[in-house]
Scaffold this motif. Structure first.
Motif, PDB file in Angstrom:
ATOM      1  N   GLY A 101       0.795  -1.219   0.000  1.00 50.97           N
ATOM      2  CA  GLY A 101       0.000   0.000   0.000  1.00 50.97           C
ATOM      3  C   GLY A 101       0.830   1.272   0.000  1.00 50.97           C
ATOM      4  O   GLY A 101       0.294   2.375  -0.156  1.00 50.97           O
ATOM      5  N   GLN A 102       2.156   1.160   0.216  1.00 51.79           N
ATOM      6  CA  GLN A 102       3.010   2.345   0.227  1.00 51.79           C
ATOM      7  C   GLN A 102       3.529   2.645  -1.183  1.00 51.79           C
ATOM      8  O   GLN A 102       3.698   1.746  -2.008  1.00 51.79           O
ATOM      9  N   ARG A 103       3.812   3.948  -1.389  1.00 53.05           N
ATOM     10  CA  ARG A 103       4.473   4.334  -2.648  1.00 53.05           C
ATOM     11  C   ARG A 103       5.915   3.841  -2.620  1.00 53.05           C
ATOM     12  O   ARG A 103       6.454   3.517  -1.565  1.00 53.05           O
ATOM     13  N   VAL A 104       6.537   3.825  -3.835  1.00 51.08           N
ATOM     14  CA  VAL A 104       7.898   3.288  -3.940  1.00 51.08           C
ATOM     15  C   VAL A 104       8.851   4.044  -3.026  1.00 51.08           C
ATOM     16  O   VAL A 104       9.673   3.447  -2.309  1.00 51.08           O
ATOM     17  N   GLU A 105       8.754   5.409  -3.013  1.00 43.65           N
ATOM     18  CA  GLU A 105       9.661   6.208  -2.183  1.00 43.65           C
ATOM     19  C   GLU A 105       9.465   5.893  -0.687  1.00 43.65           C
ATOM     20  O   GLU A 105      10.436   5.730   0.063  1.00 43.65           O
ATOM     21  N   GLU A 106       8.200   5.813  -0.273  1.00 36.51           N
ATOM     22  CA  GLU A 106       7.918   5.505   1.140  1.00 36.51           C
ATOM     23  C   GLU A 106       8.411   4.111   1.493  1.00 36.51           C
ATOM     24  O   GLU A 106       9.009   3.897   2.562  1.00 36.51           O
ATOM     25  N   ALA A 107       8.165   3.168   0.598  1.00 34.32           N
ATOM     26  CA  ALA A 107       8.586   1.797   0.862  1.00 34.32           C
ATOM     27  C   ALA A 107      10.095   1.698   0.967  1.00 34.32           C
ATOM     28  O   ALA A 107      10.645   1.005   1.850  1.00 34.32           O
ATOM     29  N   LEU A 108      10.821   2.393   0.056  1.00 33.26           N
ATOM     30  CA  LEU A 108      12.283   2.357   0.107  1.00 33.26           C
ATOM     31  C   LEU A 108      12.799   2.945   1.411  1.00 33.26           C
ATOM     32  O   LEU A 108      13.746   2.430   2.023  1.00 33.26           O
ATOM     33  N   GLU A 109      12.195   4.061   1.863  1.00 33.61           N
ATOM     34  CA  GLU A 109      12.611   4.688   3.118  1.00 33.61           C
ATOM     35  C   GLU A 109      12.373   3.739   4.289  1.00 33.61           C
ATOM     36  O   GLU A 109      13.230   3.567   5.164  1.00 33.61           O
ATOM     37  N   SER A 110      11.196   3.094   4.326  1.00 29.23           N
ATOM     38  CA  SER A 110      10.874   2.168   5.428  1.00 29.23           C
ATOM     39  C   SER A 110      11.819   0.978   5.428  1.00 29.23           C
ATOM     40  O   SER A 110      12.338   0.563   6.469  1.00 29.23           O
ATOM     41  N   VAL A 111      12.058   0.400   4.234  1.00 32.34           N
ATOM     42  CA  VAL A 111      12.927  -0.770   4.135  1.00 32.34           C
ATOM     43  C   VAL A 111      14.354  -0.409   4.481  1.00 32.34           C
ATOM     44  O   VAL A 111      15.087  -1.190   5.116  1.00 32.34           O
ATOM     45  N   PHE A 132      20.519  -9.535  13.234  1.00 30.43           N
ATOM     46  CA  PHE A 132      19.587 -10.560  12.772  1.00 30.43           C
ATOM     47  C   PHE A 132      20.102 -11.160  11.461  1.00 30.43           C
ATOM     48  O   PHE A 132      20.500 -10.422  10.549  1.00 30.43           O
ATOM     49  N   PRO A 133      20.088 -12.484  11.304  1.00 32.69           N
ATOM     50  CA  PRO A 133      20.663 -13.111  10.102  1.00 32.69           C
ATOM     51  C   PRO A 133      19.780 -12.984   8.866  1.00 32.69           C
ATOM     52  O   PRO A 133      20.278 -12.977   7.748  1.00 32.69           O
ATOM     53  N   THR A 134      18.476 -12.920   9.050  1.00 36.01           N
ATOM     54  CA  THR A 134      17.575 -12.865   7.896  1.00 36.01           C
ATOM     55  C   THR A 134      16.294 -12.149   8.267  1.00 36.01           C
ATOM     56  O   THR A 134      15.895 -12.170   9.434  1.00 36.01           O
ATOM     57  N   VAL A 135      15.636 -11.515   7.280  1.00 32.29           N
ATOM     58  CA  VAL A 135      14.384 -10.805   7.501  1.00 32.29           C
ATOM     59  C   VAL A 135      13.455 -11.051   6.324  1.00 32.29           C
ATOM     60  O   VAL A 135      13.885 -11.487   5.247  1.00 32.29           O
ATOM     61  N   ARG A 136      12.144 -10.776   6.531  1.00 26.66           N
ATOM     62  CA  ARG A 136      11.146 -10.919   5.472  1.00 26.66           C
ATOM     63  C   ARG A 136      10.542  -9.552   5.182  1.00 26.66           C
ATOM     64  O   ARG A 136      10.218  -8.810   6.118  1.00 26.66           O
ATOM     65  N   ILE A 137      10.354  -9.236   3.894  1.00 28.88           N
ATOM     66  CA  ILE A 137       9.719  -7.978   3.485  1.00 28.88           C
ATOM     67  C   ILE A 137       8.479  -8.334   2.677  1.00 28.88           C
ATOM     68  O   ILE A 137       8.574  -8.950   1.608  1.00 28.88           O
ATOM     69  N   ILE A 138       7.317  -7.983   3.185  1.00 28.79           N
ATOM     70  CA  ILE A 138       6.056  -8.283   2.517  1.00 28.79           C
ATOM     71  C   ILE A 138       5.659  -7.058   1.684  1.00 28.79           C
ATOM     72  O   ILE A 138       5.373  -5.991   2.246  1.00 28.79           O
ATOM     73  N   HIS A 139       5.653  -7.206   0.343  1.00 24.97           N
ATOM     74  CA  HIS A 139       5.336  -6.061  -0.517  1.00 24.97           C
ATOM     75  C   HIS A 139       4.152  -6.350  -1.443  1.00 24.97           C
ATOM     76  O   HIS A 139       3.645  -5.456  -2.120  1.00 24.97           O
ATOM     77  N   VAL A 156      10.482  -5.141  -7.791  1.00 25.14           N
ATOM     78  CA  VAL A 156      11.703  -4.924  -8.582  1.00 25.14           C
ATOM     79  C   VAL A 156      12.564  -3.835  -7.953  1.00 25.14           C
ATOM     80  O   VAL A 156      13.784  -3.993  -7.783  1.00 25.14           O
ATOM     81  N   GLU A 157      11.947  -2.685  -7.591  1.00 25.74           N
ATOM     82  CA  GLU A 157      12.704  -1.570  -7.028  1.00 25.74           C
ATOM     83  C   GLU A 157      13.322  -1.952  -5.690  1.00 25.74           C
ATOM     84  O   GLU A 157      14.474  -1.616  -5.397  1.00 25.74           O
ATOM     85  N   LEU A 158      12.533  -2.632  -4.851  1.00 25.48           N
ATOM     86  CA  LEU A 158      13.053  -3.012  -3.533  1.00 25.48           C
ATOM     87  C   LEU A 158      14.218  -3.987  -3.666  1.00 25.48           C
ATOM     88  O   LEU A 158      15.242  -3.848  -2.981  1.00 25.48           O
ATOM     89  N   GLN A 159      14.092  -5.002  -4.507  1.00 23.59           N
ATOM     90  CA  GLN A 159      15.152  -5.992  -4.634  1.00 23.59           C
ATOM     91  C   GLN A 159      16.399  -5.372  -5.263  1.00 23.59           C
ATOM     92  O   GLN A 159      17.530  -5.734  -4.908  1.00 23.59           O
ATOM     93  N   LYS A 160      16.210  -4.431  -6.199  1.00 29.58           N
ATOM     94  CA  LYS A 160      17.363  -3.741  -6.783  1.00 29.58           C
ATOM     95  C   LYS A 160      18.087  -2.930  -5.717  1.00 29.58           C
ATOM     96  O   LYS A 160      19.327  -2.925  -5.635  1.00 29.58           O
TER      97      LYS A 160
END
Length: 838
Positions: free
Chosen positions: A767-777, A789-796, A805-809
Motif C-alpha cells: 500500500g506504500q508508494r515506492v519512495e515511502e517503501a524504500l525509506e521504510s525498508v 539478525f541473520p535474515t528478515v522478510r519484506i512483505i510487498h 523490482v525496485e526493492l530488490q534492486k
C-alpha cells in the motif's frame, strides 16, 4: 537413623513435599533452609516448628495487612559490604531499600497485634533492629524507580544541569547548521536532521561533503547523500561525554560515601535479612499447608499415634487432577496395641495406608503441618525404618526375598520402643509356608521389643497371631464390596482382611473350572477360613450400621429432651413472674379495700347515723366492692390469658422446629493468599519471567507501568504486564537449563537492547508508494544489521511487480546483504522477499 535420610524421604515421598515448599520460597536463604531442615527427635523443637508454621497459616488466612512479597536476597552483598573498602552498587542499594521496607512492614504488623496473638512469630521478629536513618539516607539517594536523584549531591545536580544545557545546545546548533547548509546549497531544502546510532547528522549531498567541516559517519545506499557530524557538534558531544564520565564518578562517590556510612550497621542488617529469610521459609511452609488443607496435631505424651481422617497429600493432589476424591483413613496405635497388621485384596489401598502413616509421621517430626483432623495425636520417635518396594539388585546379586531379609536384619539391629517400622508385604517373595513362618518370627520379635509399626500382609498365620489377646498387634482390613468385587479404600481396624483371590479370579474372566479346581486344591480349611472371614466382616459391618443408627437415635432423643426441659423451665419462669406480679397487685388492692372500709365507718360515726349520709357511704362501699370484684375478674382473665399465650407460643415453636428439622451445616472454607502475593507490586531484586518468550531475569528498576530487568547480559525495559513473578527455584532452574549466568557483564546501550527485544524480523510495506517503501525498508534493514539478525522478510505484495523490482534492486546494492530472493511459493512467493545478511 539406620537408613539414609535421602533414601527414606524418597520411599515415603517426603522429597516431593520438600520440593513443593522450596518452590514457594522467594529467597535463596529460605530455599537453603528448606534443603537443610532435618527430621527432629526433640518434642520441644518439633512443637516450636509446628507453632511457627501454624501461626503463619492463620496469618495467611485472616490477615490482610501482612506483607507477602518483598522478600529478596540481600545476604550476598551485605556480607561483602562488611569488609573495609567494599562499595555497594546501585542494584544492591535498591534491594537494600526493598529489604528495609519489608522489615518495617513485618515488624509493624507484629507490634500492632495484641500480646498472646502469634506469640512465636512475634518473638522471632522481636530481635530485629530497624534503622530509620539508613532508610532515610537511601531515600535521599534513590527515587521511587531506583534511579539516583539529581539532588543526591550538589555536584551531581550541577553536572546534570550542565548536561541538559549541553544536550539542548546540540539541538539548537544542529538546527542552525542545517539551515546554513541548506542556504549554501549543500543540503536539500526539504531534508531534515538524520539520526544514526543516536547521533545527529547533516544529510549533505556527496559532491559537497568536503565543504562541510566534520566527520563522515555514513553514506546512503545510492551514494548520493553523505551523513556528516559537524565538527562543532563533535566538540559539544565530547563535552557531554566528559559530563557523563563526571556523573558516573559522582554516583560512585555517593555510593562509596553511603557504604562507609552503612558499614557499622551491616551486622544488624545481616541478622535482619536472615530473619526475613526465616519468615519467607515459614511462609512457604504455611502456604503449602494451606494447599494440603493441613493442620497442627497434638503431641502425645502417652505414646499414642491417633491419626483421624488422614489424607496422603501427594495422592490427594494426583486424584484431584483426575476429578477424584481421596478417602480419608483413621489409624490408632496405643502402648497396648502398637502394631497395625493390614490385610485385604491387592490394589485395595493397603500400601497407601502404610505410606500415609509414614509420610505424615515424617512431616510431623520435620515440623510440617499434616493433612488430618487437628484432634489427631502423634508421638515422637527416634527413627523411622521402612521396607517398601522391591529392593532386588543385579549389582549386589540380591533377589527380592534376599533384599527383604537384609532389610529385616538392619531393622532388628536397631529397632526398639522408640522406633516406627513400616513394612509392605511382610515375608513375601519366597515359599509361602517358610516365608510365613519367618515373617511371624520377625513380627513376634518386633512385638516383644515394643516397636510401633504398620505392616501389610496376605499371610493367614500373621492374621491369627494378631488375633491373640496378649499380643501388641492388631488386625486391620481394607474394606471391599464383595457384591460388586471392587475395593472401597476404607480401613477397618479390629478384623483381618480377606484376599478375595477366587472372587477376583472370577471377575477377571478366569474359567470357572480353573477357579473351582483352585478352591479344591486350597482345601476346605482355607476356603472355610476365607468364607468365615467374609461372614464376620459382613456381620461386623451390619452391627456397626445398627450401632450408628442407635447412637444417632439416642443423640436425637437427648437433644429433644434437653429442648423440652429448657422450654419447660422458660414456661415455669414466665408463670412465676406473672403470679408474683399478681400477688403484688392483690396486696395493693387489699390495702385499698381496708382504707375504703375504714373511711365508710368513719363517715357513719361522724354523721351520727344520718340516714342520707349513711346511704351514701354504703353506696360508695358497694361501688368499691363491685369495682374490686371486676378488677379481680380482670386480673384472673389476664393471668389465664398470659399462661395460655406462653403455652401457645411453646406449642407453635415446637411445630416450627419439627417442620424445619435439622439446620444444614455451613461449610467453612479456608481462604488462600498465594494469589494475593501474585497481585502485590513487583519490587527491585525479585525474579520474574517474560510472558512472551519465557526468559527469566531479575528486576533492577521499577518505573510506573514498566520494569527494567536483567536478562542474561541484557538490561531491558518492558511493560510490567508482560512479566510475572517466579520463585528462586524456578529462576535458578531456568538459568541452569539455558547455561547462562543471569547478571550483566558489561554496560550496554539500553535503547539498543530494548530494540533488540522488541524488533520483529518482518515488515509489511503493502500500500506504500515506492519512495515511502524504500525509506521504510532502508531503516528496517539498517536496524536488522545493527541488531545482528541473520535474515528478515519484506512483505510487498504482488500487484504489478514494480515495487518488488525496485526493492530488490535497492537491497542487492545495500552493503551487508548477502542474498535477496523470493519466498517459497507456499509462504507468499513473489509477494514476499527474503533478505539474508553477511
Amino acid at each position: 537413623m539406620a537408613q539414609s535420610s535421602q533414601i527414606l524421604e524418597a520411599k515415603l515421598g517426603f522429597d516431593r513435599v520438600r520440593k513443593a515448599i522450596s518452590d514457594r520460597c522467594s529467597t535463596t536463604y529460605a530455599s537453603d533452609r528448606t534443603r537443610d531442615e532435618q527430621f527432629s527427635t526433640d518434642p520441644s523443637e518439633i512443637r516450636h516448628r509446628l507453632m511457627l508454621t501454624d501461626e503463619m497459616r492463620l496469618v495467611m488466612m485472616f490477615e490482610e495487612n501482612f506483607p507477602t512479597s518483598g522478600y529478596i536476597d540481600c545476604l550476598g552483598f551485605l556480607e561483602i559490604l562488611s569488609q573495609d573498602g567494599s562499595n555497594i552498587d546501585l542494584l544492591s542499594l535498591g534491594k537494600l531499600r526493598t529489604l528495609l521496607e519489608t522489615m518495617r512492614k513485618v515488624l509493624s504488623f507484629f507490634r500492632s497485634v495484641r500480646d498472646g496473638v502469634y506469640p512465636c512469630l512475634k518473638k522471632l521478629t522481636s530481635q530485629v533492629t530497624m534503622f530509620p536513618e539508613v532508610q532515610r539516607r537511601i531515600d535521599i539517594i534513590l527515587d521511587k524507580y531506583g534511579n539516583v536523584k539529581d539532588t543526591a549531591s550538589d555536584e551531581l545536580y550541577a553536572i546534570r544541569r550542565a548536561l541538559k544545557d549541553k544536550e539542548g545546545a546540540v539541538s539548537k546548533r544542529m538546527a542552525a547548521l542545517l539551515k546554513k547548509a541548506q542556504s549554501d546549497g549543500y543540503v536539500d531544502a526539504d531534508a531534515g536532521i538524520a539520526i544514526r546510532d543516536g547521533k545527529m547528522l547533516l544529510p549533505v549531498s556527496t559532491p559537497h561533503k568536503r565543504k562541510v567541516p566534520g566527520f563522515v559517519f555514513d553514506e546512503s545506499s545510492t551514494g548520493k547523500t553523505t551523513f556528516i557530524q559537524p565538527s562543532e557538534i563533535v566538540e559539544i558531544e565530547n563535552e557531554i561525554n566528559e559530563l557523563h564520565f563526571a556523573e558516573t564518578r559522582e554516583i560512585a562517590r555517593i555510593l562509596s560515601e553511603f557504604s562507609d556510612f552503612v558499614r557499622p550497621y551491616v551486622p544488624e542488617l545481616i541478622e535482619g535479612a536472615k530473619c526475613m529469610g526465616e519468615v519467607d521459609f515459614i511462609m512457604a511452609k504455611a502456604q503449602t499447608a494451606l494447599d494440603y488443607i493441613a493442620g497442627m496435631p497434638i503431641i502425645s505424651e502417652e505414646g499414642l499415634v491417633d491419626l483421624r481422617k488422614a489424607r496422603h497429600p501427594l495422592l490427594e493432589k494426583a486424584l484431584s487432577r483426575e476429578g477424584k476424591k481421596m478417602v480419608p483413613i483413621s489409624v490408632k496405635l496405643t502402648p497396648q496395641k502398637r502394631i497395625l497388621l493390614i490385610s485385604g485384596p491387592n490394589a485395595g489401598g493397603k500400601s497407601v495406608c502404610l505410606k500415609t502413616v509414614g509420610l505424615l509421621q515424617y512431616m510431623f517430626q520435620w515440623g510440617m503441618l499434616i493433612p488430618t483432623s487437628e484432634t489427631s495425636e502423634m508421638s515422637v520417635f527416634d527413627r523411622i525404618m521402612v521396607d517398601i518396594g522391591d529392593g532386588q539388585s543385579i549389582d549386589n546379586d540380591l533377589s527380592t526375598y534376599s533384599s527383604f531379609l537384609l532389610s529385616m536384619k538392619d531393622m532388628l539391629a536397631e529397632a526398639d520402643s522408640k522406633t516406627l517400622v513400616l513394612i509392605d508385604e511382610l515375608g513375601s517373595g519366597t515359599e509361602p509356608e517358610a516365608g510365613g513362618a519367618i515373617a511371624e518370627a520377625i513380627l513376634a520379635e518386633l512385638d516383644r521389643r515394643g516397636v510401633y509399626g504398620v505392616m501389610t500382609t496376605h499371610y493367614t498365620n500373621l492374621k491369627l497371631y494378631a488375633s491373640t489377646p496378649d499380643s501388641g498387634v492388631i488386625n486391620g482390613a481394607m474394606a471391599f464390596d464383595a457384591k460388586n468385587i471392587v475395593p472401597l479404600f476404607q480401613l477397618e481396624i479390629g478384623l483381618p482382611g480377606n484376599s478375595f483371590a477366587f472372587e477376583l479370579a472370577r471377575k477377571t474372566g478366569l474359567p470357572e473350572a480353573i477357579v473351582k479346581d483352585a478352591e479344591n486344591r486350597a482345601g476346605e480349611e482355607y476356603v472355610g477360613i476365607e468364607r468365615n472371614l467374609r461372614k464376620i466382616v459382613r456381620n461386623r459391618r451390619a452391627l456397626d450400621e445398627k450401632l450408628q443408627k442407635i447412637r444417632a437415635t439416642d443423640k436425637t432423643l437427648e437433644n429433644i429432651t434437653d429442648r423440652y426441659q429448657r422450654e419447660l423451665q422458660d414456661i415455669k419462669k414466665t408463670r412465676d413472674e406473672i403470679l408474683s406480679q399478681a400477688r403484688k397487685e392483690a396486696e395493693e388492692i387489699v390495702k385499698g379495700a381496708n382504707r375504703q372500709v375504714e373511711n365508710t365507718i368513719r363517715t357513719i360515726k361522724e354523721t351520727q347515723a344520718d340516714k342520707q349520709k349513711t346511704q351514701e357511704a354504703r353506696k360508695d362501699l358497694q361501688d368499691f366492692i363491685g369495682a374490686l370484684a371486676k378488677s379481680k375478674q380482670q386480673r384472673e382473665d389476664y393471668i389465664e390469658e398470659k399462661l395460655h399465650t406462653v403455652e401457645e407460643r411453646a406449642r407453635r415453636q415446637q411445630q416450627r422446629k419439627e417442620k424445619r428439622g435439622e439446620a444444614p451445616k455451613e461449610d467453612t472454607k479456608q481462604e488462600s493468599k498465594e494469589e494475593r502475593r501474585s497481585a502485590d507490586p513487583i519490587m527491585v531484586g525479585e525474579k520474574v519471567r517474560i510472558k512472551d518468550n519465557g526468559m527469566v531475569g531479575e528486576v533492577s528498576k521499577v518505573s510506573g507501568k514498566s520494569v527494567t530487568i536483567i536478562v542474561g547480559a541484557l538490561n531491558t525495559k518492558i511493560p510490567i504486564d508482560r512479566v510475572e513473578r517466579i520463585s528462586s527455584n524456578e529462576y535458578r532452574s531456568k538459568v541452569k537449563d539455558l547455561g547462562i549466568e543471569n547478571r550483566p557483564t558489561q554496560v550496554r546501550d539500553p535503547e539498543i537492547e530494548r530494540r533488540k527485544l522488541t524488533f520483529r524480523p518482518e515488515i509489511d510495506v503493502r500500500g506504500q508508494r515506492v519512495e515511502e517503501a524504500l525509506e521504510s525498508v532502508m531503516k528496517f534493514v539498517d536496524d536488522a544489521i545493527m541488531l545482528g539478525f541473520p535474515t528478515v522478510r519484506i512483505i510487498h505484495g504482488k500487484g504489478t511487480g514494480a515495487l518488488r523490482v525496485e526493492l530488490q534492486k535497492f537491497l542487492r546494492a545495500t552493503p551487508g546483504v548477502s542474498s535477496v530472493k523470493d519466498e517459497h511459493i507456499q509462504q507468499g512467493g513473489t509477494g514476499v522477499t527474503i533478505v539474508t545478511f553477511d
